[in-house]
Design a protein around this motif. Structure first.
Motif, PDB file in Angstrom:
ATOM      1  N   MET A 107      -4.220  -1.263   0.666  1.00  0.00           N
ATOM      2  CA  MET A 107      -5.464  -0.942   1.192  1.00  0.00           C
ATOM      3  C   MET A 107      -5.552  -0.370   2.643  1.00  0.00           C
ATOM      4  O   MET A 107      -4.517  -0.516   3.274  1.00  0.00           O
ATOM      5  CB  MET A 107      -6.006  -2.312   1.408  1.00  0.00           C
ATOM      6  N   HIS A 108      -6.680   0.385   2.688  1.00  0.00           N
ATOM      7  CA  HIS A 108      -6.847   0.932   3.929  1.00  0.00           C
ATOM      8  C   HIS A 108      -8.269   1.045   4.128  1.00  0.00           C
ATOM      9  O   HIS A 108      -8.956   1.634   3.640  1.00  0.00           O
ATOM     10  CB  HIS A 108      -6.154   2.535   4.314  1.00  0.00           C
ATOM     11  N   GLY A 109      -8.755   0.520   5.285  1.00  0.00           N
ATOM     12  CA  GLY A 109     -10.136   0.598   5.676  1.00  0.00           C
ATOM     13  C   GLY A 109     -10.966  -0.094   4.644  1.00  0.00           C
ATOM     14  O   GLY A 109     -12.095   0.260   4.453  1.00  0.00           O
ATOM     15  N   GLY A 110     -10.554  -1.293   3.956  1.00  0.00           N
ATOM     16  CA  GLY A 110     -11.363  -1.787   2.835  1.00  0.00           C
ATOM     17  C   GLY A 110     -11.312  -1.193   1.623  1.00  0.00           C
ATOM     18  O   GLY A 110     -12.148  -1.718   0.484  1.00  0.00           O
ATOM     19  N   GLU A 111     -10.629  -0.088   1.487  1.00  0.00           N
ATOM     20  CA  GLU A 111     -10.543   0.604   0.139  1.00  0.00           C
ATOM     21  C   GLU A 111      -9.021   0.746  -0.515  1.00  0.00           C
ATOM     22  O   GLU A 111      -8.204   0.871   0.345  1.00  0.00           O
ATOM     23  CB  GLU A 111     -11.293   1.983   0.278  1.00  0.00           C
ATOM     24  N   LEU A 112      -8.999   1.229  -1.761  1.00  0.00           N
ATOM     25  CA  LEU A 112      -7.747   1.227  -2.315  1.00  0.00           C
ATOM     26  C   LEU A 112      -7.076   2.504  -1.591  1.00  0.00           C
ATOM     27  O   LEU A 112      -7.807   3.517  -1.743  1.00  0.00           O
ATOM     28  CB  LEU A 112      -7.847   1.303  -3.879  1.00  0.00           C
ATOM     29  N   ALA A 113      -5.911   2.619  -1.196  1.00  0.00           N
ATOM     30  CA  ALA A 113      -5.351   3.534  -0.206  1.00  0.00           C
ATOM     31  C   ALA A 113      -4.759   4.599  -1.133  1.00  0.00           C
ATOM     32  O   ALA A 113      -3.495   4.793  -1.140  1.00  0.00           O
ATOM     33  CB  ALA A 113      -4.349   3.180   0.652  1.00  0.00           C
ATOM     34  N   VAL A 114      -5.466   5.198  -2.026  1.00  0.00           N
ATOM     35  CA  VAL A 114      -5.059   6.333  -2.955  1.00  0.00           C
ATOM     36  C   VAL A 114      -5.884   7.678  -2.882  1.00  0.00           C
ATOM     37  O   VAL A 114      -5.620   8.399  -3.568  1.00  0.00           O
ATOM     38  CB  VAL A 114      -5.219   6.084  -4.513  1.00  0.00           C
ATOM     39  N   SER A 115      -6.745   7.778  -1.820  1.00  0.00           N
ATOM     40  CA  SER A 115      -7.499   8.839  -1.541  1.00  0.00           C
ATOM     41  C   SER A 115      -6.477  10.005  -0.836  1.00  0.00           C
ATOM     42  O   SER A 115      -5.201   9.762  -0.456  1.00  0.00           O
ATOM     43  CB  SER A 115      -8.680   8.790  -0.342  1.00  0.00           C
TER      44      SER A 115
END
Lengths: 108, 255
Positions: A59-67
């Protein structure tokens, strides 16, 4: 938390670390750690490190870190693969950071 | 005759022997120092990257002198975690030192209290590993203490210089580099180095899954609950595996 609030944390953790490390060496000399407790403590590094790593890579910043801006999950998986293969701290660090930068450059 | 005079009969605790033991320790630690330096640099640079001052980064290094605990505090400070979470998580990650302390204590019979308290300050994963591997019954207490500090002094110097260099460099690193990602990567590397048995892998896997499921729980408690669940499951897995291998090696016994 501000840095002013962080200073007491440093002081308490410093004291706690020193007490734990001095425990049987200096403060409880002659006592032994009971065997079941010794076994339990043996699992702390693996469990604590895994609990720290997994959410931070997923996770990063509350979102799944796949962006494309934060492909941390893929970079973390690349680091995991290298770590399982080589068992080398520097290789894990280098491949993880390198993969993050490379993926960002490729995707962005 | 003073008590400080060397024991000439055995020559065990003489100044020359102590010096030799100190140098032996320093020599034994050289192989791990190249790995310690980048770890220290990351600890310094990520602290500054997370918004701490150079003096706070150095205070951590000088007062705590424990890489994993420092990185825990940096990660949690960066994540805006609560004070209690920081203290408890740092304590949990440091509990392994109780095991080292108990393991080393019988090896240092005869060391003075002041030496033991100083050992408590500099005790490291590396010092524990090297001492347990290298000590033999012939070494006297004074020799062992000298060997221990021969390991620990270079460790301390490299750690402090490395964090200072990292903290000073950290200000120059642009945020686009995402230096904060180096913290979980360091933890990942340490984790993989330490996974030796199947039970350890169970502990790590359970802890990781619970920590991810609990990532939104109050006070970052998913971290601690994950770690505790991992410890418990790893321990149970070990007992299970042990009893199974025992019943396999003694068919028909104990049933």
């Amino acid at each position: 938390m501000s840095e002013a609030q962080f200073w007491p944390v440093i002081a308490i953790v410093a004291l706690g670390t020193w007490l734990v490390r001095s425990s049987f060496l200096a403060l409880l000399t002659g006592r032994r750690l009971p065997r079941p407790l010794q076994e339990l403590l043996g699992f702390i590094p693996a469990a604590a490190l895994a609990a720290l790593v997994a959410p931070a890579i997923l996770m990063h910043g509350g979102e799944l870190a796949v962006s494309s801006a934060e492909p941390r999950l893929f970079a973390g998986l690349a680091a995991l693969a290298v770590g399982l293969w080589r068992r080398d701290l520097l290789a894990v660090l280098g491949v993880g950071m390198g993969a993050l930068w490379l993926l960002r450059w490729l995707l962005g | 005759m003073s008590a400080r005079e060397p024991d000439t009969a055995g020559g065990e605790d003489g100044a020359a022997t102590r010096r030799r033991a100190f140098i032996d320790g320093a020599r034994a630690v050289t192989v791990v120092l190249p790995g310690v330096l980048p770890f220290a640099t990351v600890a310094g640079a990520t602290a500054v990257d997370a918004g701490l001052s150079v003096s706070a980064a150095m205070a951590m290094s000088l007062l705590i002198f424990a890489g994993s605990a420092q990185l825990v505090l940096i990660q949690l400070f960066d994540a805006g975690a609560a004070l209690v979470t920081m203290l408890l998580t740092a304590l949990v990650i440091n509990l392994r030192f109780a095991m080292y302390s108990a393991g080393l204590a019988p090896l240092f019979h005869g060391a003075t209290l002041r030496q033991r308290l100083l050992m408590g300050y500099v005790l490291s994963d590396q010092a524990f590993a090297i001492c347990t591997a290298r000590f033999d019954a012939r070494m006297g207490a004074a020799q062992r203490v000298a060997f221990f500090f021969g390991i620990s002094l270079p460790m301390w110097i490299v750690w402090e210089c490395g964090t200072l260099a990292g903290a000073l460099l950290g200000r120059a690193v642009p945020p686009e580099w995402s230096l904060d990602f180096a913290v979980p990567l360091m933890f990942l590397g340490l984790l993989l180095l330490g996974l030796r048995s199947p039970a350890q892998r169970v502990a790590a896997l359970v802890a990781a899954v619970v920590a991810v499921l609990g990532r939104d729980w109050a006070y970052n408690s998913g971290l601690l609950i994950g770690a505790l669940a991992g410890v418990l499951c790893g321990w149970l897995a070990q007992r299970l595996l042990r009893s199974r291998s025992r019943s396999r090696s003694q068919p028909g016994a104990g049933r």
